[in-house]
Scaffold this active site. Sequence first.
Site, PDB file in Angstrom:
ATOM      1  N   ILE A 100       0.810  -1.215   0.000  1.00 19.66           N
ATOM      2  CA  ILE A 100       0.000   0.000   0.000  1.00 19.66           C
ATOM      3  C   ILE A 100       0.845   1.267   0.000  1.00 19.66           C
ATOM      4  O   ILE A 100       0.308   2.373   0.051  1.00 19.66           O
ATOM      5  CB  ILE A 100      -0.973   0.025   1.195  1.00 19.66           C
ATOM      6  CG1 ILE A 100      -0.222  -0.049   2.519  1.00 19.66           C
ATOM      7  CG2 ILE A 100      -1.984  -1.102   1.075  1.00 19.66           C
ATOM      8  CD1 ILE A 100      -1.110   0.194   3.727  1.00 19.66           C
ATOM      9  N   HIS A 101       2.163   1.132  -0.042  1.00 18.55           N
ATOM     10  CA  HIS A 101       3.031   2.302  -0.150  1.00 18.55           C
ATOM     11  C   HIS A 101       3.713   2.359  -1.512  1.00 18.55           C
ATOM     12  O   HIS A 101       4.764   2.989  -1.660  1.00 18.55           O
ATOM     13  CB  HIS A 101       4.070   2.301   0.969  1.00 18.55           C
ATOM     14  CG  HIS A 101       3.465   2.325   2.336  1.00 18.55           C
ATOM     15  ND1 HIS A 101       3.402   1.205   3.130  1.00 18.55           N
ATOM     16  CD2 HIS A 101       2.849   3.317   3.020  1.00 18.55           C
ATOM     17  CE1 HIS A 101       2.802   1.521   4.264  1.00 18.55           C
ATOM     18  NE2 HIS A 101       2.449   2.790   4.216  1.00 18.55           N
ATOM     19  N   GLY A 102       3.125   1.682  -2.477  1.00 17.90           N
ATOM     20  CA  GLY A 102       3.668   1.706  -3.822  1.00 17.90           C
ATOM     21  C   GLY A 102       4.682   0.621  -4.106  1.00 17.90           C
ATOM     22  O   GLY A 102       5.284   0.608  -5.187  1.00 17.90           O
ATOM     23  N   GLU A 103       4.894  -0.303  -3.142  1.00 18.27           N
ATOM     24  CA  GLU A 103       5.884  -1.351  -3.349  1.00 18.27           C
ATOM     25  C   GLU A 103       5.498  -2.285  -4.501  1.00 18.27           C
ATOM     26  O   GLU A 103       4.327  -2.570  -4.702  1.00 18.27           O
ATOM     27  CB  GLU A 103       6.041  -2.215  -2.086  1.00 18.27           C
ATOM     28  CG  GLU A 103       6.394  -1.458  -0.839  1.00 18.27           C
ATOM     29  CD  GLU A 103       5.182  -1.158   0.010  1.00 18.27           C
ATOM     30  OE1 GLU A 103       5.320  -1.189   1.238  1.00 18.27           O
ATOM     31  OE2 GLU A 103       4.099  -0.889  -0.567  1.00 18.27           O
TER      32      GLU A 103
END
Length: 213
Positions: A100-103
């Site tokens: 959810i942090h762009g990983e």
Amino acid sequence: MPSTPRWWWSTNDLATDTDTDDGDGDGPGRRGTAAVVAVEKIAGARAELGGSLTEVADAARRVARTSRTMSLALQAGTHPGQDRPAFDLAADEVELGVGIHGERGISRARYASADELSEMLVTPLVRDLGLGRGSAVLAIVNGLGGAYPLELSIAARGVHRLLTAQGITVARTLVGTYVTSLDMHGFSVTLTPADPDLLKLWDAPVRTPALNW
């Protein structure tokens, strides 16, 4: 020295490491993802019923420990200050296991129908949780920021069909955009084994901007 404390809810992302599920490992453990919706709802209901701090924390830990989530993206999100997505995907590619942090995820697959994409997420969740005929779950289909409500509804239909075909009861379903990665076009599926006690807390009245019943 004592080990570094870890967030009690960071245990539900099936795509990440499992070595700190019991709090004794050395790695970062699983990421916290959309199961936090269930964790906070259950903990809040337990508190509203007069539960002690210990009882509220125990209820939250139980949901976090028993929930599993898998996510996929058709397009990455773009971080603030950047002019391009965090990673590139071809038109016929899907990223599996995104955060959810762009990983980035753990693998890629070919673009497929909504039901096939849903199956890519549901199958490993069912296997990891040991679900089978007679099991009951709370199912959360969560938009990652760029998915349309219609797309999420179609995905939820696929999740329901897949679980029902295996004799697994979908006791409750939540569909919507709750835990996002900016404008990432994708969705996640969270399954939480459900029993009468959990369902009672889930069904308890709630009045928040995100949940209201």
